[in-house]
Write an enzyme that holds these catalytic residues in place. Structure first.
Site, PDB file in Angstrom:
ATOM      1  N   ASP A 147       0.828  -1.214   0.000  1.00  0.00           N
ATOM      2  CA  ASP A 147       0.000   0.000   0.000  1.00  0.00           C
ATOM      3  C   ASP A 147       0.862   1.264   0.000  1.00  0.00           C
ATOM      4  O   ASP A 147       1.953   1.282   0.553  1.00  0.00           O
ATOM      5  CB  ASP A 147      -0.915  -0.012   1.234  1.00  0.00           C
ATOM      6  CG  ASP A 147      -2.065   0.977   1.094  1.00  0.00           C
ATOM      7  OD1 ASP A 147      -2.376   1.380  -0.051  1.00  0.00           O
ATOM      8  OD2 ASP A 147      -2.655   1.347   2.122  1.00  0.00           O
ATOM      9  N   GLY A 148       0.320   2.303  -0.620  1.00  0.00           N
ATOM     10  CA  GLY A 148       0.981   3.616  -0.591  1.00  0.00           C
ATOM     11  C   GLY A 148       1.590   4.060  -1.912  1.00  0.00           C
ATOM     12  O   GLY A 148       2.282   5.083  -1.952  1.00  0.00           O
ATOM     13  N   GLY A 195       0.091   5.362  -4.507  1.00  0.00           N
ATOM     14  CA  GLY A 195      -0.483   6.642  -4.934  1.00  0.00           C
ATOM     15  C   GLY A 195       0.136   7.803  -4.169  1.00  0.00           C
ATOM     16  O   GLY A 195       0.525   8.812  -4.764  1.00  0.00           O
ATOM     17  N   TRP A 227       2.985   7.892  -2.658  1.00  0.00           N
ATOM     18  CA  TRP A 227       4.409   8.006  -3.016  1.00  0.00           C
ATOM     19  C   TRP A 227       4.553   8.885  -4.264  1.00  0.00           C
ATOM     20  O   TRP A 227       5.413   9.770  -4.316  1.00  0.00           O
ATOM     21  CB  TRP A 227       4.978   6.604  -3.277  1.00  0.00           C
ATOM     22  CG  TRP A 227       6.430   6.552  -3.620  1.00  0.00           C
ATOM     23  CD1 TRP A 227       7.482   6.449  -2.748  1.00  0.00           C
ATOM     24  CD2 TRP A 227       6.997   6.578  -4.941  1.00  0.00           C
ATOM     25  NE1 TRP A 227       8.662   6.415  -3.442  1.00  0.00           N
ATOM     26  CE2 TRP A 227       8.399   6.484  -4.792  1.00  0.00           C
ATOM     27  CE3 TRP A 227       6.470   6.659  -6.228  1.00  0.00           C
ATOM     28  CZ2 TRP A 227       9.273   6.479  -5.873  1.00  0.00           C
ATOM     29  CZ3 TRP A 227       7.344   6.664  -7.303  1.00  0.00           C
ATOM     30  CH2 TRP A 227       8.730   6.572  -7.122  1.00  0.00           C
ATOM     31  N   HIS A 274       2.555   2.996  -9.027  1.00  0.00           N
ATOM     32  CA  HIS A 274       2.320   1.571  -9.311  1.00  0.00           C
ATOM     33  C   HIS A 274       3.499   0.976 -10.080  1.00  0.00           C
ATOM     34  O   HIS A 274       3.938  -0.143  -9.823  1.00  0.00           O
ATOM     35  CB  HIS A 274       1.028   1.389 -10.112  1.00  0.00           C
ATOM     36  CG  HIS A 274      -0.203   1.842  -9.372  1.00  0.00           C
ATOM     37  ND1 HIS A 274      -0.428   1.521  -8.058  1.00  0.00           N
ATOM     38  CD2 HIS A 274      -1.266   2.591  -9.767  1.00  0.00           C
ATOM     39  CE1 HIS A 274      -1.587   2.045  -7.677  1.00  0.00           C
ATOM     40  NE2 HIS A 274      -2.107   2.714  -8.689  1.00  0.00           N
ATOM     41  N   THR A 299     -11.025  -6.804  -4.547  1.00  0.00           N
ATOM     42  CA  THR A 299     -12.360  -6.741  -5.165  1.00  0.00           C
ATOM     43  C   THR A 299     -12.937  -5.330  -5.037  1.00  0.00           C
ATOM     44  O   THR A 299     -13.826  -4.961  -5.794  1.00  0.00           O
ATOM     45  CB  THR A 299     -13.319  -7.770  -4.513  1.00  0.00           C
ATOM     46  OG1 THR A 299     -13.213  -7.673  -3.085  1.00  0.00           O
ATOM     47  CG2 THR A 299     -12.989  -9.187  -4.925  1.00  0.00           C
ATOM     48  N   ASN A 301     -11.012  -2.584  -5.346  1.00  0.00           N
ATOM     49  CA  ASN A 301     -10.227  -1.656  -6.169  1.00  0.00           C
ATOM     50  C   ASN A 301     -10.894  -1.344  -7.519  1.00  0.00           C
ATOM     51  O   ASN A 301     -10.508  -0.383  -8.198  1.00  0.00           O
ATOM     52  CB  ASN A 301      -8.796  -2.178  -6.396  1.00  0.00           C
ATOM     53  CG  ASN A 301      -7.912  -2.110  -5.162  1.00  0.00           C
ATOM     54  OD1 ASN A 301      -7.000  -2.914  -4.988  1.00  0.00           O
ATOM     55  ND2 ASN A 301      -8.156  -1.126  -4.281  1.00  0.00           N
ATOM     56  N   ARG A 329       2.208  -4.755   6.163  1.00  0.00           N
ATOM     57  CA  ARG A 329       1.464  -3.724   5.444  1.00  0.00           C
ATOM     58  C   ARG A 329       2.282  -2.442   5.469  1.00  0.00           C
ATOM     59  O   ARG A 329       2.729  -1.987   6.524  1.00  0.00           O
ATOM     60  CB  ARG A 329       0.087  -3.453   6.054  1.00  0.00           C
ATOM     61  CG  ARG A 329      -0.656  -2.396   5.218  1.00  0.00           C
ATOM     62  CD  ARG A 329      -2.129  -2.281   5.507  1.00  0.00           C
ATOM     63  NE  ARG A 329      -2.741  -1.390   4.501  1.00  0.00           N
ATOM     64  CZ  ARG A 329      -3.997  -1.421   4.126  1.00  0.00           C
ATOM     65  NH1 ARG A 329      -4.822  -2.305   4.650  1.00  0.00           N
ATOM     66  NH2 ARG A 329      -4.458  -0.575   3.218  1.00  0.00           N
ATOM     67  N   ILE A 336      -6.778  -4.550   7.514  1.00  0.00           N
ATOM     68  CA  ILE A 336      -6.528  -5.745   6.704  1.00  0.00           C
ATOM     69  C   ILE A 336      -7.083  -5.584   5.291  1.00  0.00           C
ATOM     70  O   ILE A 336      -6.652  -6.261   4.356  1.00  0.00           O
ATOM     71  CB  ILE A 336      -7.125  -6.985   7.434  1.00  0.00           C
ATOM     72  CG1 ILE A 336      -6.287  -7.270   8.685  1.00  0.00           C
ATOM     73  CG2 ILE A 336      -7.160  -8.190   6.544  1.00  0.00           C
ATOM     74  CD1 ILE A 336      -6.738  -8.468   9.472  1.00  0.00           C
ATOM     75  N   SER A 337      -8.054  -4.677   5.130  1.00  0.00           N
ATOM     76  CA  SER A 337      -8.622  -4.383   3.802  1.00  0.00           C
ATOM     77  C   SER A 337      -9.032  -5.641   3.027  1.00  0.00           C
ATOM     78  O   SER A 337      -8.717  -5.782   1.843  1.00  0.00           O
ATOM     79  CB  SER A 337      -7.650  -3.525   2.982  1.00  0.00           C
ATOM     80  OG  SER A 337      -7.394  -2.305   3.634  1.00  0.00           O
TER      81      SER A 337
HETATM   82  C1  IPE Z   1      -5.337  -2.771  -0.261  1.00  0.00           C
HETATM   83  O1  IPE Z   1      -5.005  -1.434  -0.419  1.00  0.00           O
HETATM   84  C2  IPE Z   1      -5.374  -3.457  -1.589  1.00  0.00           C
HETATM   85  C3  IPE Z   1      -4.092  -3.660  -2.237  1.00  0.00           C
HETATM   86  C4  IPE Z   1      -2.933  -3.339  -1.765  1.00  0.00           C
HETATM   87  C5  IPE Z   1      -4.157  -4.316  -3.524  1.00  0.00           C
HETATM   88  P1  IPE Z   1      -6.136  -0.307  -0.571  1.00  0.00           P
HETATM   89  O2  IPE Z   1      -5.429   0.970  -0.755  1.00  0.00           O
HETATM   90  O3  IPE Z   1      -7.096  -0.705  -1.613  1.00  0.00           O
HETATM   91  O4  IPE Z   1      -6.867  -0.397   0.846  1.00  0.00           O
HETATM   92  P2  IPE Z   1      -7.662   0.711   1.648  1.00  0.00           P
HETATM   93  O5  IPE Z   1      -8.632   1.319   0.697  1.00  0.00           O
HETATM   94  O6  IPE Z   1      -6.682   1.703   2.157  1.00  0.00           O
HETATM   95  O7  IPE Z   1      -8.304  -0.046   2.764  1.00  0.00           O
HETATM   96  C1  IPE Z   2      -1.542   0.122  -3.426  1.00  0.00           C
HETATM   97  O1  IPE Z   2      -1.276   1.482  -3.465  1.00  0.00           O
HETATM   98  C2  IPE Z   2      -1.685  -0.473  -4.800  1.00  0.00           C
HETATM   99  C3  IPE Z   2      -3.038  -0.951  -5.136  1.00  0.00           C
HETATM  100  C4  IPE Z   2      -4.085  -0.920  -4.373  1.00  0.00           C
HETATM  101  C5  IPE Z   2      -3.190  -1.511  -6.470  1.00  0.00           C
HETATM  102  P1  IPE Z   2      -2.466   2.527  -3.517  1.00  0.00           P
HETATM  103  O2  IPE Z   2      -2.825   2.738  -4.937  1.00  0.00           O
HETATM  104  O3  IPE Z   2      -3.576   2.081  -2.649  1.00  0.00           O
HETATM  105  O4  IPE Z   2      -1.778   3.823  -2.936  1.00  0.00           O
HETATM  106  P2  IPE Z   2      -2.391   4.837  -1.894  1.00  0.00           P
HETATM  107  O5  IPE Z   2      -2.852   4.020  -0.725  1.00  0.00           O
HETATM  108  O6  IPE Z   2      -3.536   5.501  -2.580  1.00  0.00           O
HETATM  109  O7  IPE Z   2      -1.288   5.747  -1.551  1.00  0.00           O
HETATM  110 MG    MG Z   3      -4.041   2.362  -0.690  1.00  0.00          MG
END
Ligand code: IPE
Ligand code: IPE
Ligand code: MG
Length: 249
Positions: A29-30, A32, A34, A46, A75, A77, A197, A204-205
């Site tokens: 996660d993170g 976006g 970054w 990504h 699911t 996303n 995470r 846990i998402s």
């Molecule tokens: C969890 O991250 C899903 C993946 C890393 C693929 P999200 O960014 O989708 O989770 P939330 O929205 O912060 O819970």
């Molecule tokens: C995780 O990073 C990648 C996926 C869910 C595919 P994010 O895209 O959720 O990045 P943030 O959480 O928005 O920073």
């Molecule tokens: Mg995220």
């Protein structure tokens, strides 16, 4: 780069090779955030995230971890802007093809968990090709959660079991944890010992809800694209300090 030319990660001396997690799950996660910090589009995050995952996979392989499960797409996303979803699907496809040769050289066995039928057909084909090509490899099991949701996985298992009961093939009294697990995407795979995470979110998402019952959880504020081998080392140090009691004393 061939297996012989690439950097080999040495297991840091402060880690006990006999107490490493067998199966590691990671919520990457993170990406976006970054990219946003750099004033770049989310997609750049990504892209960079793929490099991070490659490094982690190599590290796991070199340090003797048996299985790595990475959460690539949930699911939930699908609810992101279409542009981002399309970018991710195309990225998965490109990366699978680009990395197949190296996965063969490194004996990586790639598998996928999730509702794959709902993915673009061209991606499904690449998934099948990479799974099939690597099935007899003897190295690390690399499990990619794509269109994965823990709730969806549990409901799907219930449906399969219910239909066996309906057809008279199964007695409800025979439904136990062992039987239930056979209907999960992760059938045959040990439960994750460690969940990592990134990006500081304490949730846990919808990842591996059933399988995570006794996973040790490690959350770092580091954003996924910055999670390198030294960050992984810190996660393993934390894991090795845990007292895993499994409800006992
Ligand atoms: C969890 O991250 C899903 C993946 C890393 C693929 P999200 O960014 O989708 O989770 P939330 O929205 O912060 O819970
Ligand atoms: C995780 O990073 C990648 C996926 C869910 C595919 P994010 O895209 O959720 O990045 P943030 O959480 O928005 O920073
Ligand atoms: Mg995220």
């Amino acid at each position: 780069m061939t297996a012989k030319q690439r950097v080999v990660y040495e297991l840091p001396a402060d880690l006990d090779p006999n107490r490493l997690p067998k199966h590691i799950a990671v919520i990457m996660d993170g990406n976006g955030r970054w990219a946003k910090r750099r004033g770049w589009p989310r997609t750049m995050g990504h892209r960079q995230g793929v490099e991070t995952l490659k490094e982690l996979l190599r590290c796991c392989r070199d340090w003797g971890i048996e299985a790595l499960t990475a959460y690539a797409f949930s699911t939930e996303n699908w609810g992101r802007p279409l542009e981002e979803v399309d970018f991710l699907m195309a990225l998965f496809e490109r990366v699978l093809m680009r990395e197949l040769r190296e996965m063969m050289e490194e004996e990586v066995r790639i598998q996928f968990v999730g509702n794959l039928n709902a993915l673009p057909t061209s991606l499904q084909a690449k998934i099948e090709e990479s799974r099939e090509s690597t099935r007899n490899n003897h190295g690390i099991l690399f499990n990619v959660a794509t269109n994965y949701g823990g709730r969806q996985e549990i409901i799907r298992a219930c449906q399969e079991i219910a239909s066996q009961v309906q057809q008279g093939q199964l007695n409800p009294d025979d439904i136990d944890e062992v039987l239930f697990e056979k209907h999960l995407y992760t059938a045959g795979l040990s439960h994750p010992d460690l969940l990592i995470r990134t990006s500081g979110e304490m949730r846990i998402s919808n990842f591996l809800l059933w399988q995570m019952a006794y996973a040790e959880i490690y959350v770092t504020d580091t954003l996924w694209p910055d999670f390198d081998s030294s960050e992984f080392h810190l996660a393993l140090c934390s894991y090795q300090k845990r007292d895993r009691r499994f409800g006992k004393v």
